[in-house]
Enzyme design. Structure first.
Site, PDB file in Angstrom:
ATOM      1  CB  THR A  80      -1.318   0.050   0.950  1.00 39.82           C
ATOM      2  OG1 THR A  80      -1.741   0.866   1.465  1.00 39.82           O
ATOM      3  CG2 THR A  80       0.180  -0.613   2.079  1.00 39.82           C
ATOM      4  CG  ASP A  81      -1.505   4.571  -1.009  1.00 35.99           C
ATOM      5  OD1 ASP A  81      -2.165   4.322  -0.284  1.00 35.99           O
ATOM      6  OD2 ASP A  81      -1.558   6.297  -1.731  1.00 35.99           O
ATOM      7  CD  GLU A  82      -3.281   4.289   4.618  1.00 36.47           C
ATOM      8  OE1 GLU A  82      -2.841   3.654   5.598  1.00 36.47           O
ATOM      9  OE2 GLU A  82      -4.199   3.408   3.859  1.00 36.47           O
ATOM     10  CE1 TYR A 106      -3.330  -2.359   6.346  1.00 36.87           C
ATOM     11  CE2 TYR A 106      -2.929  -0.294   5.958  1.00 36.87           C
ATOM     12  CZ  TYR A 106      -3.346  -1.993   4.743  1.00 36.87           C
ATOM     13  OH  TYR A 106      -3.351  -1.558   4.081  1.00 36.87           O
ATOM     14  CE  LYS A 121      -0.085  -4.482   3.376  1.00 41.97           C
ATOM     15  NZ  LYS A 121      -0.676  -5.684   2.583  1.00 41.97           N
TER      16      LYS A 121
END
Ligand code: NAD
Ligand code: TYD
Length: 349
Positions: free
Chosen positions: A138-140, A163, A167
């Site tokens: 994810t970009d997060e 989260y 990741k």
């Protein structure tokens, strides 16, 4: 390249898709079964609150599809599936995927599934000689942007919530497996998805569902946080491109470059549904809320020729139409075992 040739020539190949009963995983299975009639897919999913076999209605009758209820963070379950099948590729979607849950209920299950689960799959893929492992990230993992610029694949990882941290941890385990053990692994980092079958805890389906029922729309903080939105089908198309021809050990950013403040997304939904803006309720902000995400997807566009097919406006309209046409899915998902979840989730906001 081996996979590209196999898929392009229509040679049968078998893929393990994890988390295939969730939002993106189920869309990906649908996409791949439509695109490649000779493909075989085994879906391994533990069916958490977010996993729903109804998301695969129609697919489950296809003899080239099989479901295995199992936990990617259990070595017994992972051992079972790898000893009963010989996979050409693994695409790992399985995850605890919601930032708010990682903040409210704690990160333990996120660490277990997102990091340990990924490692067990990497080990099994290596031992059984799987030709390609695609990790859906994810970009997060990049953290938050100021008013200018976008994330590229070389932006340092700086996750800001539990989260995102798990990741990022998984991305590092994938990198280590590729570097130390020569596993042919590729990481994709996509921006915020929306589309059919998304569990209504995430912004867009929650706002559509609440607006449809004339319920309040909870907007965190000032509503000026920006996310880069992509239709799930465009994400699936990008994962397919990376699976077939991404470079081993590389990372590919995926995004459509529709970066929009949350308040604008919510107003757009209300407009499409012909509902009043008085339904908007500004609520307490998410702790440590990342201000802005924007993806630079030049690499996947230039190297793999990927482009998104959907504009934001078309995709929002299609998504709203899907939820309007699938009220019974929505009702089932929002009632029963999920009812207490909603109560606990939004209590106090
Ligand atoms: P989701 O929550 O809808 O689905 C996750 C699925 O994984 C569910 O079916 C769940 O049952 C399954 N699962 C959870 N724990 C498991 C375990 N231990 N073993 C087996 N299965 C398990 O999530 P999603 O939105 O479809 O996201 C899929 C992947 O894409 C995730 O890895 C997420 O980090 C990533 N991603 C999501 C977005 C987004 O906007 N939703 C954006 C970028 C990346
Ligand atoms: P979300 O869909 O949870 O995705 P992520 O946190 O992974 O980006 O949230 C998208 C944006 O919408 C994020 O800035 C938080 C905000 N948001 C709200 O304002 N209200 C809500 O009820 C939800 C779920 C999210």
């Amino acid at each position: 390249m081996v996979l590209q040739n196999q898929l392009d020539r229509g040679v049968a190949m078998k893929i393990l898709v994890t988390g295939g009963a969730g939002f993106i995983g189920s869309n990906f299975i649908r996409y791949m079964m439509e695109a490649y009639p000779d493909i075989e897919i085994v879906n391994m999913d533990i069916l958490t609150y977010a996993g729903n076999l109804e998301n695969l209605a129609g697919i489950d009758e296809n003899p080239s599809y099989a479901f295995f209820r199992g936990d990617i963070s259990s070595s017994e379950d992972v051992g079972k599936i790898f000893s009963s099948h010989s996979f050409d590729a693994v695409v790992n979607f399985a995850a605890e995927s919601h930032v708010d849950r990682s903040l409210h209920f704690g990160p333990q299950v996120f660490i277990k599934t997102n990091i340990l689960g990924t490692q067990l799959l990497l080990d099994a893929a290596r031992e059984s000689g799987v030709a390609r492992f695609v990790q859906i990230s994810t970009d997060e993992v990049y953290g938050s942007l100021g008013p200018e610029g976008s994330f590229s694949e070389t932006t340092p990882l700086a996750p800001n919530n539990p989260y995102a941290a798990t990741k990022a941890g998984a991305d590092f385990m994938v990198r280590a497996a590729a570097h130390s053990h020569g596993v042919d692994a590729v990481v994709t980092r996509c921006s915020n998805n929306f589309g059919p079958y998304q569990f209504p805890e995430k912004l867009i389906p929650l706002m559509i569902a609440n607006a449809m029922e004339d319920k309040e729309l909870p907007v965190y903080g000032d509503g000026m946080h920006v996310r880069d939105w992509i239709h799930v089908r465009d994400h699936c198309k990008a994962v397919d491109a990376v699976l077939r021809s991404g470079r081993p050990g590389d990372v590919y950013n995926i995004g459509s470059m529709y970066d929009v403040p949350n308040l604008e997304v919510v107003r757009t939904i209300l407009k499409h549904l012909n509902k009043p803006e008085s339904l908007i309720r500004f609520v307490k902000d998410r702790p440590g809320h990342d201000r802005r995400y924007a993806m630079d997807a030049t690499k996947i566009r230039d190297e793999l020729g990927w482009t998104p097919d959907n504009t934001f406006d078309d995709a929002i309209q299609k998504t709203i139409d899907w939820y309007l046409g699938n009220r019974s899915w929505l009702e089932r998902v929002r009632s029963g075992k999920y009812a207490s979840y909603y109560e606990s989730m939004y209590m106090g906001r």
